[in-house]
Every structure is written in structure tokens, then in C-alpha cells.
Motif scaffolding. Structure first.
Motif, PDB file in Angstrom:
ATOM      1  N   ARG A  47     -33.872  52.426 108.297  1.00 38.87           N
ATOM      2  CA  ARG A  47     -33.352  51.135 107.830  1.00 38.87           C
ATOM      3  C   ARG A  47     -31.885  51.270 107.418  1.00 38.87           C
ATOM      4  NH1 ARG A  47     -38.666  48.698 106.196  1.00 38.87           N
ATOM      5  NH2 ARG A  47     -39.104  47.804 108.227  1.00 38.87           N
ATOM      6  N   SER A  48     -31.576  52.331 106.658  1.00 41.05           N
ATOM      7  CA  SER A  48     -30.200  52.438 106.170  1.00 41.05           C
ATOM      8  C   SER A  48     -29.257  52.769 107.331  1.00 41.05           C
ATOM      9  CB  SER A  48     -30.093  53.453 105.032  1.00 41.05           C
ATOM     10  OG  SER A  48     -30.242  54.756 105.521  1.00 41.05           O
ATOM     11  N   GLU A  49     -29.767  53.528 108.327  1.00 36.78           N
ATOM     12  CA  GLU A  49     -28.935  53.808 109.508  1.00 36.78           C
ATOM     13  C   GLU A  49     -28.579  52.512 110.227  1.00 36.78           C
ATOM     14  OE1 GLU A  49     -27.472  56.503 111.137  1.00 36.78           O
ATOM     15  OE2 GLU A  49     -27.699  57.264 109.109  1.00 36.78           O
ATOM     16  N   LEU A  50     -29.574  51.665 110.376  1.00 41.90           N
ATOM     17  CA  LEU A  50     -29.331  50.376 111.034  1.00 41.90           C
ATOM     18  C   LEU A  50     -28.331  49.566 110.207  1.00 41.90           C
ATOM     19  CD1 LEU A  50     -32.927  49.433 112.183  1.00 41.90           C
ATOM     20  CD2 LEU A  50     -30.989  49.897 113.664  1.00 41.90           C
ATOM     21  N   GLY A  51     -28.534  49.603 108.888  1.00 40.76           N
ATOM     22  CA  GLY A  51     -27.636  48.879 107.990  1.00 40.76           C
ATOM     23  C   GLY A  51     -26.202  49.368 108.140  1.00 40.76           C
ATOM     24  N   ASN A  52     -26.043  50.680 108.207  1.00 34.89           N
ATOM     25  CA  ASN A  52     -24.711  51.265 108.368  1.00 34.89           C
ATOM     26  C   ASN A  52     -24.023  50.749 109.620  1.00 34.89           C
ATOM     27  OD1 ASN A  52     -24.990  52.772 106.100  1.00 34.89           O
ATOM     28  ND2 ASN A  52     -25.555  54.664 107.159  1.00 34.89           N
ATOM     29  N   ARG A  53     -24.808  50.711 110.691  1.00 35.26           N
ATOM     30  CA  ARG A  53     -24.216  50.270 111.955  1.00 35.26           C
ATOM     31  C   ARG A  53     -23.786  48.810 111.872  1.00 35.26           C
ATOM     32  NH1 ARG A  53     -27.216  54.495 112.951  1.00 35.26           N
ATOM     33  NH2 ARG A  53     -26.905  55.798 114.797  1.00 35.26           N
ATOM     34  N   VAL A  54     -24.659  48.002 111.276  1.00 37.47           N
ATOM     35  CA  VAL A  54     -24.340  46.576 111.166  1.00 37.47           C
ATOM     36  C   VAL A  54     -23.076  46.396 110.328  1.00 37.47           C
ATOM     37  CG1 VAL A  54     -25.120  44.417 110.123  1.00 37.47           C
ATOM     38  CG2 VAL A  54     -26.670  45.728 111.576  1.00 37.47           C
ATOM     39  N   ARG A  55     -23.002  47.133 109.208  1.00 33.66           N
ATOM     40  CA  ARG A  55     -21.818  47.038 108.364  1.00 33.66           C
ATOM     41  C   ARG A  55     -20.564  47.469 109.116  1.00 33.66           C
ATOM     42  NH1 ARG A  55     -25.102  48.261 104.351  1.00 33.66           N
ATOM     43  NH2 ARG A  55     -24.944  50.492 104.679  1.00 33.66           N
ATOM     44  N   HIS A  56     -20.715  48.569 109.832  1.00 33.10           N
ATOM     45  CA  HIS A  56     -19.592  49.097 110.600  1.00 33.10           C
ATOM     46  C   HIS A  56     -19.100  48.052 111.615  1.00 33.10           C
ATOM     47  CE1 HIS A  56     -17.876  52.881 112.767  1.00 33.10           C
ATOM     48  NE2 HIS A  56     -16.959  52.030 112.405  1.00 33.10           N
ATOM     49  N   MET A  57     -20.060  47.454 112.299  1.00 33.26           N
ATOM     50  CA  MET A  57     -19.706  46.429 113.289  1.00 33.26           C
ATOM     51  C   MET A  57     -18.934  45.303 112.625  1.00 33.26           C
ATOM     52  SD  MET A  57     -22.715  45.650 116.018  1.00 33.26           S
ATOM     53  CE  MET A  57     -23.761  44.927 114.805  1.00 33.26           C
ATOM     54  N   ALA A  58     -19.473  44.832 111.484  1.00 31.18           N
ATOM     55  CA  ALA A  58     -18.848  43.712 110.788  1.00 31.18           C
ATOM     56  C   ALA A  58     -17.415  44.067 110.388  1.00 31.18           C
ATOM     57  CB  ALA A  58     -19.663  43.335 109.562  1.00 31.18           C
ATOM     58  N   GLN A  59     -17.228  45.295 109.892  1.00 35.01           N
ATOM     59  CA  GLN A  59     -15.890  45.721 109.493  1.00 35.01           C
ATOM     60  C   GLN A  59     -14.940  45.717 110.683  1.00 35.01           C
ATOM     61  OE1 GLN A  59     -16.760  49.498 107.800  1.00 35.01           O
ATOM     62  NE2 GLN A  59     -17.303  48.658 105.794  1.00 35.01           N
ATOM     63  N   LEU A  60     -15.443  46.252 111.805  1.00 35.38           N
ATOM     64  CA  LEU A  60     -14.584  46.318 112.990  1.00 35.38           C
ATOM     65  C   LEU A  60     -14.190  44.926 113.464  1.00 35.38           C
ATOM     66  CD1 LEU A  60     -16.414  49.202 114.864  1.00 35.38           C
ATOM     67  CD2 LEU A  60     -14.091  49.276 113.969  1.00 35.38           C
ATOM     68  N   VAL A  61     -15.149  44.005 113.405  1.00 33.03           N
ATOM     69  CA  VAL A  61     -14.842  42.645 113.849  1.00 33.03           C
ATOM     70  C   VAL A  61     -13.843  41.993 112.886  1.00 33.03           C
ATOM     71  CG1 VAL A  61     -15.811  40.359 114.195  1.00 33.03           C
ATOM     72  CG2 VAL A  61     -16.960  42.332 115.154  1.00 33.03           C
ATOM     73  N   GLN A  62     -14.050  42.218 111.577  1.00 32.74           N
ATOM     74  CA  GLN A  62     -13.109  41.709 110.576  1.00 32.74           C
ATOM     75  C   GLN A  62     -11.693  42.190 110.869  1.00 32.74           C
ATOM     76  OE1 GLN A  62     -13.056  39.698 108.045  1.00 32.74           O
ATOM     77  NE2 GLN A  62     -15.161  39.050 108.387  1.00 32.74           N
ATOM     78  N   LEU A  63     -11.633  43.483 111.167  1.00 35.96           N
ATOM     79  CA  LEU A  63     -10.359  44.113 111.476  1.00 35.96           C
ATOM     80  C   LEU A  63      -9.706  43.422 112.664  1.00 35.96           C
ATOM     81  CD1 LEU A  63      -9.201  46.633 110.045  1.00 35.96           C
ATOM     82  CD2 LEU A  63      -9.810  47.915 112.096  1.00 35.96           C
ATOM     83  N   LYS A  64     -10.544  43.155 113.668  1.00 34.97           N
ATOM     84  CA  LYS A  64     -10.051  42.499 114.875  1.00 34.97           C
ATOM     85  C   LYS A  64      -9.471  41.134 114.540  1.00 34.97           C
ATOM     86  CE  LYS A  64     -11.371  44.631 118.833  1.00 34.97           C
ATOM     87  NZ  LYS A  64     -10.232  45.494 118.695  1.00 34.97           N
ATOM     88  N   ILE A  65     -10.204  40.423 113.682  1.00 34.80           N
ATOM     89  CA  ILE A  65      -9.757  39.065 113.342  1.00 34.80           C
ATOM     90  C   ILE A  65      -8.420  39.131 112.608  1.00 34.80           C
ATOM     91  CG2 ILE A  65     -10.269  37.062 111.904  1.00 34.80           C
ATOM     92  CD1 ILE A  65     -13.251  37.575 112.616  1.00 34.80           C
ATOM     93  N   SER A  66      -8.310  40.050 111.635  1.00 37.81           N
ATOM     94  CA  SER A  66      -7.044  40.092 110.895  1.00 37.81           C
ATOM     95  C   SER A  66      -5.915  40.587 111.799  1.00 37.81           C
ATOM     96  CB  SER A  66      -7.166  40.923 109.622  1.00 37.81           C
ATOM     97  OG  SER A  66      -7.821  42.112 109.867  1.00 37.81           O
ATOM     98  N   ASP A  67      -6.256  41.468 112.743  1.00 40.61           N
ATOM     99  CA  ASP A  67      -5.270  41.914 113.741  1.00 40.61           C
ATOM    100  C   ASP A  67      -4.734  40.722 114.521  1.00 40.61           C
ATOM    101  OD1 ASP A  67      -5.168  44.529 113.280  1.00 40.61           O
ATOM    102  OD2 ASP A  67      -5.996  45.169 115.217  1.00 40.61           O
ATOM    103  N   ALA A  68      -5.698  39.907 114.995  1.00 41.46           N
ATOM    104  CA  ALA A  68      -5.324  38.768 115.821  1.00 41.46           C
ATOM    105  C   ALA A  68      -4.442  37.818 115.012  1.00 41.46           C
ATOM    106  CB  ALA A  68      -6.580  38.051 116.305  1.00 41.46           C
ATOM    107  N   ARG A  69      -4.799  37.665 113.716  1.00 35.44           N
ATOM    108  CA  ARG A  69      -4.029  36.774 112.851  1.00 35.44           C
ATOM    109  C   ARG A  69      -2.594  37.306 112.700  1.00 35.44           C
ATOM    110  NH1 ARG A  69      -7.523  35.875 108.288  1.00 35.44           N
ATOM    111  NH2 ARG A  69      -8.530  34.269 109.520  1.00 35.44           N
TER     112      ARG A  69
END
Lengths: 86, 504
Positions: free
Chosen positions: B276-298
């Protein structure tokens, strides 16, 4: 048996986890366009849900193979001697 | 000497070869029916009949030895050249060759125990075949659906395994193949269990388990047939035999060796919460990367916006927006002016009408004018509102378009949008113009009708208008003298008259 038929349709937990890792790796690519990233994120979220579901799928059956008349083996529920103990 | 020779001559007994060999055989077998002898094996030969032939030797002598099939079957190890052994057997003579030899009934390696030697031998043999090769090891499934266990269904081992599995992954499925784990036939049952799991394909991984014990107790797991079954298994095998210090052949061939049965249960599946925590880590990681992408684009958007070429465009957009504002303002001004003019005209008309006496008529006219004025003002308000809405809608869509601009050709789409807006603004202006013209016409019409009709209506009711010779309207008798010529306007026709008498 319904279990193997179902397994044929959907990917194993391992496959799903591998795909999830691949998505994370793809997202790490700085050149990836935002639109594609959002698409991947959505796919990843779905995969994570499927994985969580797969973790709960097994029924916790404990069985033992017993020899039946004619030498055939059949699975029966296994009762541990201290089954009552916590 | 002579006496001896004499005796010899006298008691001479001549044996045939057979007789002598028989005599020797009798002596040897009687003298050595059960001997232990230590030596090194050489010239070892296993015949197809199953008998074993070899020579025992030490530094100074040799002794031929044979082990018949019946005895050879029970040997725990395979004799081979160069190993030191202790043999037990009887001496006998092979008459056909005149050779004596040791008929071996028991053989054990000198130094090492027989089992230990057998272990070393099988280990060396399987290693040479590559069965312990790390490349052969199959990876364990990350999440098995069912775990197979080959072990005794009674005792602590299976309980330990089930307890640990339960603790880590409550809903894991387990399938047990019951097998004896020590004594005659145990190896066969264990090997059969491995094969059975491979035939059924219900388990994704299997554990071979046994508690601690002596080398003899653990022996089934050192049998070649078990090693072969493990090597042939398509399903990953975890060996968990004895204690941490006990090594068996099965451990070497297995895909993974667990030090104890409980450890095997821990190796076979991670705790569910880890998954469960491994899955959670991946989801969090994904969210962070997407956030990063959005702020990059901005950030890229901001950078792009400050670019000179874009600045020019942005300025043009602003200029257009301002022009729209200006248009609205001037339209509003026009409306105000028209409104003001209409109001003034209305006041003039009212003043004019006031001079004509009939109050009812005035009342009617006033009401009509009020209504017209109200309608006119409502229309003006409506138009102002529509123009305002249009402008703000245009502003919003301009903002949206601006926000949507990234790396692609925003300039073209922007230009298109501006052109469309300019056209809309022009259209609204035109519409409003014609509306104003129409309103003005209707007001003028109404006014004209009032102007023309009202005096006539007054005359109709019996009033008349009297003018003097110069055309001035006569309102006071003092205006005229007796004898003046007057002209009297009636509802129909005119009269020429002269003043006869005056009353003040």
C-alpha cells in the motif's frame, strides 16, 4: 474456476506495478509535454486503483491436497491444530 | 636340512592347482570371515551388473575388493578412486585366477561420515552441471495469488508459516502438499509435491519446509531426485530446511534459500501495508512530477509573455481593447446627447402646448410624451447594457485566449479573434445608429402631429383665432382700435371683420 479466466483478462499486479513505474519514469522526462503528462497521470491513478483492488482480491483460503479414491488429489480446507488460537 | 628333505620325500603330497586354491580358500575364509580394513580406493569400476570392483591400497600393498549389487545398494555414497575408506567384509579366493579378494559388505569413507561424503559428491556433481548457477534462479512473484507449501501437515513448521503469512497478508491463499520430511520415501514424496504443483499450476511460488534435525533427518532434502525436481520446476521454489546453519542440496538448487520456515513465509510476500505504501509513494511521486510540469509551463508562459515580439502583440491587444472602451464611451455620449436633445424638445413642446388652453389635451400629450420618454430611456439602458455585456464577454474570451497561448501559433488565432471582435463592435455600433434614427423619426412624427393637430382641434370646439392686420394674435381688446381690420380664423374658413365697439 473463475480465477484463471479473470487473470487472462487483466494484467497481473506485477505488470500493473511495472507500468506504474514506467509512467513515473516517463513523467520524469523534462521534455514531456504537459498534456501528455496529465494523460499519464490519469492512467497512473487508474493503475494504482487496480493494484489496490488486486491486493484485496485473494480470499485467504488455506487448503491441503488430499488423495482421494483412485489416487486423484483434491484440495480440502486445512484445519491447523491450533486454529482456534489467535 | 636333510631330515626335512627326507620328511618331504616321505610325506610328499601333490596338490592339483584346484585343490591347492581350494585349500587356501578354506584357510583364508576360515581365518578372515569378518575383517575391517582401511585403504585408498583405486581402479574403481562399476559394472553394468551393479557390482563394484576396486582395489584397496596403501603405501606398500594392494588388495583386490568386490562389492556385489545387493550390498552396493545400501552404500550411502559412491566409492571413487583416491578416497580413503574403511571396508568390512570377508576374504575369499577367486579360484579361476588364483586371486584372493575382499568381499565388501560395508564401506564407509574414512574421516568424513558417509552422508557427509555423499553430500559433497552430489553437490560437486550438480554444481558441475550448473544447477546452482545464479542465472538459473527464477525471480519470485511480487504478489503471489496462492503460495504452495510442501511440508508435513502436522507440527510447528506449517503453523509457523501460516502464522507469519496471516500476519503479513491476511487474505493470502495457501495450498499445502502434505509430505513426509524424513525417513525412507520422504525424498520421493517431496519431489512428487514439487511436480504436482507444477502440474496443477495453482500456486505462483512454493516453499519446501522442514524443521531442524540431524544430517540424517534432513537427508531427504539432499537427495538427487529432490534436487532434480527443484531444478525442473517452472514455479519458483524457496527452500526452508532446518536451522540457519543447516545447508542442504535443496538450498543450493532452490531459487531462494530461507534460513528458517518462518523466514520463508516472510520472503514469499511483503506485508500488505508495504504494498500500500509503495503504491502511495508512486502516486505522490506522480503528482509531484505533474505539479512540477505545470509550474514549468507557467514559468515558460511568463517568459514567453515578456518576449518582445509577444509584447508588441500584447500591446496591440490592449490597444484594441481600449478602442472598444472608447467606442462604448462615445456611443454612451451620443445616447446622452440624443436623450438630452429629446428632453429639451419635449420641454419646448410642453411649453408650447401650455400656451394652448385645453388642459385635457395637454394631459394626453404629456402622458404620451412621458411614455415615449420612458421607452426611449429603457431602450438606451438596454443598449448600454448589451454593449457592456458584449465588451466584457470579449474581454473574457481575450483573457482565455491569452491564457491558452503556449508555444503554438497564438499570434494567428489572436489576430483572428481581434478581427472578429472589431467586426462585432462595428455591427453593434451600426445597429445602435439605425435604432437611434428610428426613434428620432418617431419622435419627430409625433411632435409634428401634435403641432399641426392641436390648434385645429381647439378651433373645432368653437374657439377661433383673431389676428390684427399685421398678423399678430389678438389676446387683449386694448390691442385694437375701433375700425381696425381683423382676420378671424375658424375651424373651417376665415372671416375678415372690423371692430365696431370695444369693451375692456
Amino acid at each position: 474456476m473463475s480465477a484463471p479466466a479473470k487473470l487472462g483478462k487483466e494484467d497481473s499486479f506485477e505488470k500493473n506495478l511495472e507500468r506504474l513505474d514506467a509512467i513515473v519514469a516517463e513523467l520524469e522526462d523534462a521534455e514531456l509535454p504537459l498534456e501528455k503528462a496529465l494523460q499519464l497521470y490519469e492512467e497512473g491513478m487508474k493503475l494504482s486503483e487496480v493494484c489496490h483492488k488486486q491486493l484485496s482480491e485473494a480470499e485467504g483460503r488455506v487448503e491441503i491436497l488430499m488423495k482421494k479414491a483412485g489416487g486423484k488429489l483434491a484440495a480440502e480446507p486445512f484445519e491447523s491444530e491450533e486454529g482456534e488460537k489467535p | 636340512m636333510g631330515q626335512i628333505g627326507l620328511n618331504f620325500q616321505i610325506q610328499r603330497k601333490i596338490y592339483s592347482v584346484t585343490e591347492l586354491n581350494l585349500a587356501i580358500k578354506g584357510l583364508l575364509e576360515k581365518q578372515f570371515p569378518d575383517v575391517w580394513v582401511a585403504g585408498e580406493v583405486s581402479n574403481f569400476r562399476g559394472a553394468s551388473s551393479g557390482h563394484l570392483y576396486f582395489t584397496l591400497k596403501d603405501a606398500g600393498a594392494q588388495l583386490r575388493a568386490v562389492c556385489f549389487r545387493n550390498q552396493a545398494r545400501y552404500l550411502k555414497f559412491k566409492p571413487q578412486d583416491g578416497i580413503s575408506v574403511i571396508a568390512r567384509g570377508r576374504l575369499g579366493v577367486y579360484e579361476a585366477r588364483g586371486e584372493y579378494q575382499l568381499y565388501v559388505e560395508y564401506l564407509e569413507p574414512a574421516g568424513l561420515g558417509a552422508l557427509q561424503l555423499a553430500f559433497e559428491q552430489l553437490k560437486a556433481k550438480l554444481a558441475a552441471e550448473g544447477l546452482f548457477d545464479p542465472a538459473r534462479k527464477k525471480p519470485l512473484p511480487v504478489l503471489p495469488r496462492t503460495v504452495g507449501v510442501v511440508t508435513s501437515p502436522t507440527g510447528a513448521v506449517i503453523r509457523d508459516i501460516l502464522r507469519v503469512l496471516r500476519r503479513r497478508f491476511r487474505n493470502m491463499n495457501v495450498l499445502i502438499y502434505p509430505a513426509r520430511v524424513q525417513g525412507e520415501g520422504a525424498g520421493e514424496e517431496i519431489a512428487e509435491g514439487i511436480k504436482q504443483f507444477n502440474r496443477e499450476r495453482k500456486v505462483d511460488v512454493m516453499i519446501l519446509a522442514r524443521g531442524g534435525g540431524s544430517l540424517e533427518d534432513l537427508w531427504p532434502f539432499n537427495e538427487e531426485r529432490v534436487a532434480r525436481a527443484i531444478a525442473a520446476s517452472k514455479i519458483p521454489v524457496i527452500s526452508a530446511v532446518g536451522h540457519e546453519t543447516d545447508f542442504t542440496i535443496a538450498d543450493f538448487v532452490a531459487d531462494l534459500r530461507a534460513p528458517t520456515p518462518s523466514a520463508a513465509a516472510e520472503l514469499v510476500v511483503h506485508p500488505k501495508r508495504d504494498f500500500r505504501s509503495e503504491l502511495g509513494n508512486r502516486v505522490r511521486h506522480m503528482a509531484q512530477l505533474v505539479q512540477l510540469k505545470i509550474s514549468d509551463a507557467r514559468a515558460r508562459w511568463t517568459e514567453l509573455r515578456s518576449h518582445r515580439a509577444f509584447q508588441t502583440l500584447a500591446a496591440r491587444v490592449r490597444e484594441r481593447a481600449q478602442r472598444v472602451d472608447d467606442n462604448i464611451t462615445s456611443i454612451e455620449r451620443v445616447i446622452q446627447t440624443r436623450l438630452e436633445r429629446a428632453r429639451r424638445r419635449w420641454l419646448e413642446l410642453s411649453a408650447h402646448l401650455l400656451r394652448y388652453e385645453p388642459a385635457r389635451l395637454l394631459q394626453i400629450s404629456r402622458l404620451q410624451l412621458h411614455e415615449q420618454k420612458a421607452r426611449f430611456e429603457r431602450s438606451v439602458e438596454e443598449m448600454t447594457r448589451r454593449v457592456g455585456e458584449l465588451l466584457s464577454a470579449r474581454r473574457e474570451s481575450w483573457l482565455r485566449a491569452s491564457a491558452g497561448i503556449t508555444r503554438y501559433d497564438f499570434a494567428r488565432s489572436l489576430a483572428l479573434k481581434h478581427a472578429a471582435r472589431a467586426e462585432r463592435v462595428t455591427k453593434v455600433g451600426t445597429e445602435f445608429q439605425s435604432y437611434l434614427v428610428e426613434r428620432r423619426n418617431r419622435l419627430a412624427q409625433a411632435t409634428a402631429i401634435l403641432n399641426e393637430r392641436s390648434p385645429l382641434i381647439v378651433l373645432d370646439r368653437g374657439y377661433s383665432i383673431t389676428r390684427d392686420a399685421s398678423g399678430r394674435i389678438v389676446r387683449d381688446a386694448a390691442q385694437v382700435e375701433v375700425g381696425d381690420e381683423l382676420s378671424i380664423r375658424l375651424a373651417r374658413g376665415e372671416l375678415e371683420a372690423s371692430v365696431n365697439r370695444k369693451k375692456p
